[in-house]
Design a protein around this motif. Structure first.
Motif, short mmCIF file in Angstrom:
data_model
loop_
_atom_site.label_atom_id
_atom_site.label_comp_id
_atom_site.label_asym_id
_atom_site.label_seq_id
_atom_site.Cartn_x
_atom_site.Cartn_y
_atom_site.Cartn_z
N SER A 1 0.76 -1.40 0.07
CA SER A 1 0.10 0.21 -0.06
C SER A 1 1.07 1.31 0.29
CB SER A 1 -0.90 0.07 1.19
OG SER A 1 -1.82 -1.05 1.12
N ALA A 2 2.11 0.97 0.06
CA ALA A 2 2.90 2.38 0.18
C ALA A 2 2.69 3.26 -0.88
CB ALA A 2 4.46 1.70 0.15
N GLU A 3 2.48 2.42 -2.09
CA GLU A 3 2.43 3.48 -3.41
C GLU A 3 1.12 4.09 -3.58
OE1 GLU A 3 4.89 1.65 -6.84
OE2 GLU A 3 4.93 0.35 -5.44
N SER A 4 -0.05 3.74 -2.58
CA SER A 4 -1.06 4.11 -2.52
C SER A 4 -1.11 5.31 -1.44
CB SER A 4 -2.30 3.27 -2.10
OG SER A 4 -2.41 2.34 -3.16
N GLY A 5 0.07 5.56 -1.07
CA GLY A 5 0.12 6.87 -0.16
C GLY A 5 0.00 6.44 1.34
N MET A 6 -0.25 5.31 1.49
CA MET A 6 -0.19 4.64 3.09
C MET A 6 1.07 4.35 3.49
SD MET A 6 -3.41 4.83 3.52
CE MET A 6 -3.79 4.18 5.20
N GLY A 7 1.32 4.97 4.71
CA GLY A 7 3.00 4.85 5.26
C GLY A 7 3.14 3.52 5.72
N THR A 8 4.53 3.01 5.57
CA THR A 8 4.86 1.75 6.20
C THR A 8 4.99 2.23 7.62
OG1 THR A 8 7.15 2.06 5.50
CG2 THR A 8 5.61 0.87 3.98
N PHE A 9 5.63 1.06 8.33
CA PHE A 9 5.83 1.02 9.75
C PHE A 9 7.34 1.17 10.00
CE2 PHE A 9 1.87 -1.01 9.40
CZ PHE A 9 1.03 -0.49 9.96
N ARG A 10 8.17 0.31 9.28
CA ARG A 10 9.58 0.10 9.67
C ARG A 10 10.67 0.98 8.90
NH1 ARG A 10 6.28 -3.68 11.25
NH2 ARG A 10 6.24 -4.05 13.57
N ASP A 11 10.17 1.49 7.68
CA ASP A 11 11.03 2.12 6.82
C ASP A 11 11.62 3.28 7.29
OD1 ASP A 11 11.15 0.31 4.69
OD2 ASP A 11 9.16 0.73 4.02
N ASP B 1 11.08 6.45 7.07
CA ASP B 1 10.02 7.72 7.25
C ASP B 1 8.87 6.66 7.81
OD1 ASP B 1 9.37 6.07 5.06
OD2 ASP B 1 8.55 8.00 3.94
N GLY B 2 9.01 5.54 8.25
CA GLY B 2 7.80 4.97 8.78
C GLY B 2 7.18 5.19 9.98
N LEU B 3 5.79 5.01 10.28
CA LEU B 3 5.00 5.19 11.37
C LEU B 3 5.82 4.97 12.65
CD1 LEU B 3 1.35 4.20 10.56
CD2 LEU B 3 2.32 6.31 11.16
N TRP B 4 6.33 3.90 12.62
CA TRP B 4 7.21 3.61 14.07
C TRP B 4 8.50 4.36 14.37
CZ3 TRP B 4 2.91 2.50 15.44
CH2 TRP B 4 2.00 1.13 15.40
N THR B 5 8.84 5.12 13.44
CA THR B 5 9.79 6.16 13.76
C THR B 5 9.10 7.47 14.40
OG1 THR B 5 9.67 7.17 11.41
CG2 THR B 5 11.28 5.49 11.56
N ARG B 6 7.94 7.73 14.18
CA ARG B 6 7.40 8.85 14.60
C ARG B 6 6.65 8.71 16.00
NH1 ARG B 6 4.20 10.45 10.18
NH2 ARG B 6 4.80 8.60 9.10
N TYR B 7 5.98 7.23 15.91
CA TYR B 7 5.18 7.00 17.12
C TYR B 7 6.01 5.78 17.81
CZ TYR B 7 1.43 9.70 15.33
OH TYR B 7 0.62 10.67 14.65
N ALA B 8 5.64 5.84 19.30
CA ALA B 8 6.04 4.45 20.14
C ALA B 8 5.02 3.41 19.94
CB ALA B 8 6.27 4.90 21.22
N ILE B 9 5.40 2.25 19.50
CA ILE B 9 4.47 1.09 19.60
C ILE B 9 3.64 0.95 20.77
CG2 ILE B 9 4.43 -1.46 19.27
CD1 ILE B 9 6.40 -1.46 17.31
N GLU B 10 4.56 1.02 21.84
CA GLU B 10 3.66 0.74 23.18
C GLU B 10 2.63 1.90 23.50
OE1 GLU B 10 6.81 0.85 22.41
OE2 GLU B 10 8.05 2.13 23.88
N ASP B 11 2.76 3.03 22.98
CA ASP B 11 1.96 4.13 23.04
C ASP B 11 0.56 3.91 22.25
OD1 ASP B 11 3.37 5.28 24.94
OD2 ASP B 11 4.13 6.94 23.49
N VAL B 12 0.50 3.48 20.86
CA VAL B 12 -0.52 3.62 20.13
C VAL B 12 -1.12 2.17 19.53
CG1 VAL B 12 -0.08 5.86 19.44
CG2 VAL B 12 0.83 4.16 18.11
N ALA B 13 -0.14 1.15 19.95
CA ALA B 13 -0.51 -0.25 19.23
C ALA B 13 -0.43 -1.37 20.35
CB ALA B 13 0.18 -0.52 18.04
N THR B 14 -0.82 -0.81 21.67
CA THR B 14 -0.90 -2.17 22.80
C THR B 14 -2.20 -1.65 23.57
OG1 THR B 14 0.44 -0.73 24.39
CG2 THR B 14 1.43 -2.22 22.82
#
Ligand code: APR
Length: 244
Positions: free
Chosen positions: A13-23, A25-38
Motif C-alpha cells: 500500500s506504500a504507493e497508494s500513499g499509506m505509510g509503512t511502519f519500519r522504513d 520514514d515509517g510510522l514507528w519512527t514517529r510513534y512509539a508502538i507501546e503508546d499507540v498499538a498496545t
C-alpha cells in the motif's frame, strides 16, 4: 498448482500513499508502538490512540488501490484454483481493488469493536475516547485492529489454508512481526513453493525459494502475468482491461 495464499504487508500500500511502519520514514519512527498499538497504551491514553487511528482511517478512506492490489484481484478472478489474500494491512485497499477472498488478520480501520461485550460495527471516520458501544452502551469503543500482545484474527483458517497451499507469496512485508513472519515456514512444510516480492530483501528472505525485489506496483503485476500465462485460455492483457 491450485491453491495460492498471498500474505501482504504495508509495502503493497506504500504507493497508494499509506505509510509503512519500519522504513526510514515509517510510522514507528514517529510513534512509539507501546503508546499507540498496545492495550496498555490505549488504557493509558485513549484519546491519543483514537486520534492515531482516526487520522489513518480518513487517509485510508481517501486512498486508491495501486497496480499491485489490482493485479491480485485480477489473479483471483482468473486463476482456476483458489487465491486467498491474508493481509496485515488495515486499510481496506484489497477490497477496493476488487479482491473478494481477503482475511484481515490485524483487523480493519473501518471497524469498531466494543472491548466490553465484543460487539462490532462500522467505525465513524473519527472515533473518540469514551465513545459508547451501540449494543451495550458502555464507553468502551475501540478501533477493531489487533494490537501487539493480542491474538491476530482468523488464525485457524489461515493455518488450514497454509497447510493446503501450493504457492505462497509474501508481498511488501518486512518479516519482523509474528505470527505472519512464520507463515512461510508453515507453507514450506506443506510443500508449497514460496516467493517473496518486496522492495528490498526482507529479514526472512533466505527462507523463500525465490525473491524478487522492486516496487510492488511493478513486480506484482509482472508476477501475476507470469502466473496467468501458465493458465490456458487466459489473456492477461484482456483481463487487465476488466480491472475496476
Ligand atoms: N513495494 C514493495 N515493498 C515495499 C514498498 C513498495 N513500494 N515500499 C516499502 N516496501 C517494503 C519495505 O522494504 C518493508 O520490507 O515493505 C515492507 C514494509 O515493512 P513494515 O513497515 O515492517 O510493514 P509490515 O511488514 O506490514 O508490518 C507488519 O507490523 O506494526 C505492525 O501491525 C503492523 O501490520 C503491521 C505489522
Amino acid at each position: 498448482m491450485k491453491n495460492i495464499v498471498i500474505l501482504t504487508g504495508a509495502g503493497i500500500s506504500a504507493e497508494s500513499g499509506m505509510g509503512t511502519f519500519r522504513d526510514t520514514d515509517g510510522l514507528w519512527t514517529r510513534y512509539a508502538i507501546e503508546d499507540v498499538a498496545t492495550p496498555q497504551g490505549f488504557a493509558r491514553n485513549p484519546a491519543l490512540v483514537q486520534e492515531f487511528y482516526s487520522i489513518r482511517r480518513v487517509k485510508a478512506a481517501e486512498a486508491m488501490p495501486n497496480a499491485a492490489h489490482l493485479a491480485l484481484a485480477r489473479l483471483e478472478r482468473a486463476w482456476p484454483g483458489t487465491v486467498t489474500v491474508v493481509t496485515q494491512n488495515v486499510d481496506g485497499l484489497h477490497e477496493k481493488a476488487g479482491s473478494g477472498a481477503v482475511l484481515h488478520m490485524h483487523g480493519e480501520l473501518a471497524g469498531a469493536l466494543c472491548s466490553a461485550c465484543g460487539h462490532r460495527w462500522r467505525a465513524p471516520d473519527k472515533m473518540e475516547a469514551g465513545d459508547r458501544c451501540p449494543s451495550c452502551n458502555e464507553p468502551t469503543a475501540r478501533p477493531d485492529v489487533v494490537w501487539f500482545g493480542e491474538i491476530p484474527y482468523h488464525m485457524d483458517r489461515i493455518i488450514d489454508l497454509l497447510a493446503e497451499a501450493d504457492l505462497f507469496a509474501s508481498i511488501g512485508t518486512s518479516g519482523q512481526v509474528y505470527p505472519a513472519a512464520a507463515f512461510v515456514d508453515q507453507a514450506r512444510e506443506a510443500g508449497a513453493q514460496c516467493i517473496e516480492l518486496n522492495l528490498d530483501p526482507s529479514d526472512i528472505s533466505h527462507v523463500f525459494d525465490e525473491v524478487r525485489t522492486g516496487l510492488a506496483s511493478q513486480i506484482v503485476p509482472a508476477w501475476v502475468d507470469e502466473l496467468l500465462g501458465t493458465v490456458p485460455d487466459v489473456n492477461p492483457a484482456e483481463e487487465e482491461r476488466d480491472a475496476p
